[in-house]
Design a protein around this motif. Structure first.
Motif, PDB file in Angstrom:
ATOM      1  N   ILE A  22       0.834  -1.207   0.000  1.00 36.59           N
ATOM      2  CA  ILE A  22       0.000   0.000   0.000  1.00 36.59           C
ATOM      3  C   ILE A  22       0.867   1.256   0.000  1.00 36.59           C
ATOM      4  O   ILE A  22       0.636   2.199  -0.768  1.00 36.59           O
ATOM      5  CB  ILE A  22      -0.948   0.003   1.216  1.00 36.59           C
ATOM      6  CG1 ILE A  22      -1.940  -1.158   1.111  1.00 36.59           C
ATOM      7  CG2 ILE A  22      -1.700   1.326   1.322  1.00 36.59           C
ATOM      8  CD1 ILE A  22      -2.781  -1.356   2.359  1.00 36.59           C
ATOM      9  N   LEU A  23       1.893   1.291   0.865  1.00 38.77           N
ATOM     10  CA  LEU A  23       2.770   2.458   0.951  1.00 38.77           C
ATOM     11  C   LEU A  23       3.557   2.657  -0.336  1.00 38.77           C
ATOM     12  O   LEU A  23       3.752   3.793  -0.793  1.00 38.77           O
ATOM     13  CB  LEU A  23       3.722   2.299   2.137  1.00 38.77           C
ATOM     14  CG  LEU A  23       3.087   2.349   3.525  1.00 38.77           C
ATOM     15  CD1 LEU A  23       4.127   2.052   4.606  1.00 38.77           C
ATOM     16  CD2 LEU A  23       2.440   3.702   3.777  1.00 38.77           C
ATOM     17  N   ALA A  24       4.016   1.555  -0.925  1.00 40.89           N
ATOM     18  CA  ALA A  24       4.782   1.656  -2.171  1.00 40.89           C
ATOM     19  C   ALA A  24       3.918   2.220  -3.295  1.00 40.89           C
ATOM     20  O   ALA A  24       4.362   3.090  -4.065  1.00 40.89           O
ATOM     21  CB  ALA A  24       5.335   0.291  -2.560  1.00 40.89           C
ATOM     22  N   VAL A  25       2.681   1.746  -3.405  1.00 39.72           N
ATOM     23  CA  VAL A  25       1.802   2.195  -4.485  1.00 39.72           C
ATOM     24  C   VAL A  25       1.405   3.659  -4.294  1.00 39.72           C
ATOM     25  O   VAL A  25       1.399   4.447  -5.253  1.00 39.72           O
ATOM     26  CB  VAL A  25       0.541   1.303  -4.558  1.00 39.72           C
ATOM     27  CG1 VAL A  25      -0.490   1.888  -5.518  1.00 39.72           C
ATOM     28  CG2 VAL A  25       0.925  -0.108  -4.992  1.00 39.72           C
ATOM     29  N   LEU A  65      11.075   3.387  -1.352  1.00 38.41           N
ATOM     30  CA  LEU A  65      10.361   3.665  -0.111  1.00 38.41           C
ATOM     31  C   LEU A  65      11.242   3.399   1.108  1.00 38.41           C
ATOM     32  O   LEU A  65      11.288   4.207   2.048  1.00 38.41           O
ATOM     33  CB  LEU A  65       9.094   2.804  -0.041  1.00 38.41           C
ATOM     34  CG  LEU A  65       8.266   2.887   1.247  1.00 38.41           C
ATOM     35  CD1 LEU A  65       7.658   4.273   1.397  1.00 38.41           C
ATOM     36  CD2 LEU A  65       7.169   1.829   1.246  1.00 38.41           C
ATOM     37  N   LEU A  66      11.953   2.280   1.102  1.00 41.10           N
ATOM     38  CA  LEU A  66      12.820   1.940   2.223  1.00 41.10           C
ATOM     39  C   LEU A  66      14.006   2.892   2.331  1.00 41.10           C
ATOM     40  O   LEU A  66      14.448   3.221   3.437  1.00 41.10           O
ATOM     41  CB  LEU A  66      13.308   0.490   2.081  1.00 41.10           C
ATOM     42  CG  LEU A  66      12.233  -0.587   2.223  1.00 41.10           C
ATOM     43  CD1 LEU A  66      12.819  -1.969   1.984  1.00 41.10           C
ATOM     44  CD2 LEU A  66      11.585  -0.529   3.607  1.00 41.10           C
ATOM     45  N   ARG A  67      14.512   3.360   1.188  1.00 38.40           N
ATOM     46  CA  ARG A  67      15.621   4.318   1.241  1.00 38.40           C
ATOM     47  C   ARG A  67      15.182   5.649   1.825  1.00 38.40           C
ATOM     48  O   ARG A  67      15.949   6.308   2.528  1.00 38.40           O
ATOM     49  CB  ARG A  67      16.199   4.517  -0.176  1.00 38.40           C
ATOM     50  CG  ARG A  67      17.105   3.377  -0.630  1.00 38.40           C
ATOM     51  CD  ARG A  67      17.915   3.790  -1.851  1.00 38.40           C
ATOM     52  NE  ARG A  67      17.067   4.016  -3.007  1.00 38.40           N
ATOM     53  CZ  ARG A  67      16.721   3.068  -3.881  1.00 38.40           C
ATOM     54  NH1 ARG A  67      17.145   1.818  -3.706  1.00 38.40           N
ATOM     55  NH2 ARG A  67      15.960   3.350  -4.924  1.00 38.40           N
ATOM     56  N   ARG A  68      13.937   6.034   1.545  1.00 35.69           N
ATOM     57  CA  ARG A  68      13.433   7.274   2.147  1.00 35.69           C
ATOM     58  C   ARG A  68      13.161   7.110   3.635  1.00 35.69           C
ATOM     59  O   ARG A  68      13.366   8.023   4.435  1.00 35.69           O
ATOM     60  CB  ARG A  68      12.143   7.722   1.447  1.00 35.69           C
ATOM     61  CG  ARG A  68      12.369   8.290   0.060  1.00 35.69           C
ATOM     62  CD  ARG A  68      11.148   9.072  -0.402  1.00 35.69           C
ATOM     63  NE  ARG A  68       9.970   8.217  -0.489  1.00 35.69           N
ATOM     64  CZ  ARG A  68       9.599   7.578  -1.586  1.00 35.69           C
ATOM     65  NH1 ARG A  68      10.334   7.673  -2.684  1.00 35.69           N
ATOM     66  NH2 ARG A  68       8.509   6.841  -1.594  1.00 35.69           N
ATOM     67  N   ALA A  69      12.671   5.905   3.997  1.00 29.84           N
ATOM     68  CA  ALA A  69      12.352   5.669   5.409  1.00 29.84           C
ATOM     69  C   ALA A  69      13.603   5.451   6.252  1.00 29.84           C
ATOM     70  O   ALA A  69      13.643   5.834   7.432  1.00 29.84           O
ATOM     71  CB  ALA A  69      11.417   4.466   5.543  1.00 29.84           C
ATOM     72  N   LEU A  70      14.613   4.815   5.650  1.00 30.50           N
ATOM     73  CA  LEU A  70      15.862   4.523   6.366  1.00 30.50           C
ATOM     74  C   LEU A  70      17.025   5.118   5.580  1.00 30.50           C
ATOM     75  O   LEU A  70      17.773   4.405   4.910  1.00 30.50           O
ATOM     76  CB  LEU A  70      16.043   3.011   6.520  1.00 30.50           C
ATOM     77  CG  LEU A  70      14.923   2.265   7.238  1.00 30.50           C
ATOM     78  CD1 LEU A  70      15.128   0.768   7.107  1.00 30.50           C
ATOM     79  CD2 LEU A  70      14.874   2.665   8.708  1.00 30.50           C
TER      80      LEU A  70
END
Length: 326
Positions: free
Chosen positions: A46-49, A304-309
């Motif tokens: 959901i977050l990725a989309v 998404l993971l690079r932005r979050a971490l």
């Protein structure tokens, strides 16, 4: 035991998957792990989309709605099961039981309709590629999702209205880990013939129409692919359908397997064990099916993971670099 309507009275008893005390910690750990994986995996989809503009297309819009429904579908049954195992209790109130029946039926049906809508999306994309943006416009996409919710809202409400007419004995035992409509009709103290007829008629319609839509869509897709000039074009076009086909096979395969196991086995709990496949395993596997071999989704998850971490930037120490000023 007396037969009466149980509103505000003694609860049902969910017998669960096993009575063996030594298996309870194992079951708790297993189902907790699968539940957390299901929620996390679908939430990441959901977050990725929603966060990646490259995935703002009808196909991924429907996928994000499916992921949300899968979270709700699993959350209808598993948390209560975990609570009962942890507290070593089997009771569930009349209101909780009806709530489980309602939301379980609604989310299972929405899953079914969404798979049909996704098949239609692939049909339009492959058979009518030039008109795809016009046909699959945001208005139609929203309307298809809304229609799926409204249909299953009415279907589930119909079953609940028929169910509240029945009476049950105090402390009724249900050989399952959640309240399933079929099990409730079997343990009802009053005549459930009308409920049973309605259940089979509505289930047949709710399953037949989506399944027919999926088969028709893929028949048209295969017919269009046969007209393509070379094998590379055919493979490239059909590769966009692979993940959806695996999800359809898993959904209908597990459902049909549960039906067969319940019909063949004499043990009432065999159906409960088999139902783990479509209540827990299918929602858990769906994110992996749609992401592991999908470069767009994997790329979006990576961003998404690079932005979050965010990775810390290395700042060289002048004293260690040998370029410090004397």
């Amino acid at each position: 035991m007396t037969a009466k309507n149980l509103t505000g009275e003694s609860p049902f008893l969910l017998l669960g998957l096993s009575d063996d005390p030594q298996l309870q910690p194992l079951l708790f750990g297993l189902f907790l792990s699968m539940y957390l994986i299901t929620v996390l995996g679908n939430l990441l989809i959901i977050l990725a989309v929603t966060s990646d503009p490259h995935l703002h297309t009808p196909m991924y819009f429907f996928l994000s709605i499916l992921s949300f429904v899968d979270i709700c579908f699993t959350s209808t049954t598993i948390p209560k099961m975990l609570v009962n195992i942890q507290t070593q209790r089997k009771d569930i109130s009349y209101e909780e039981c009806l709530t489980q029946v309602y939301f379980f039926m609604m989310f299972a049906g929405i899953d079914n309709f969404l798979l049909t809508v996704m098949a239609y999306d692939r049909f339009v994309a492959i058979c009518h590629p030039l008109n795809y943006p016009v046909i699959m416009n945001p208005h139609l996409c929203g309307l298809l999702v809304l229609a799926s919710w409204l249909v299953m809202f009415c279907v589930a409400m119909l079953h609940i209205l028929l169910l509240v007419r029945l009476t049950f004995s105090v402390g009724t035992e249900i050989p399952h880990f959640f309240c399933e409509l079929v099990q409730l009709l079997e343990v009802a103290s009053s005549d459930a013939l009308v409920n049973t007829i309605c259940l089979y008629v509505v289930t047949t319609l709710v399953c037949a129409f989506p399944a027919t839509g999926i088969l028709f869509s893929y028949r048209q897709i295969l017919s269009s692919l046969m007209k393509l000039p070379n094998t590379v074009s055919k493979h490239k076009a059909f590769s966009t359908c692979g993940s959806h086909l695996r999800m359809v096979a898993l959904f209908y395969g597990t459902g049909f397997g549960v039906y067969l196991s319940s019909a063949v086995s004499l043990s009432p709990r065999s159906g409960a064990v088999a139902s783990v496949m479509y209540t827990v395993v299918t929602p858990m596997l769906n994110p992996f099916i749609y992401s592991l071999r999908n470069q767009d989704v994997m790329g979006a998850l990576g961003r998404l993971l690079r932005r979050a971490l965010p990775c810390p930037k290395w700042v060289p120490d002048p004293k260690l670099s040998g370029h410090h000023k004397p």
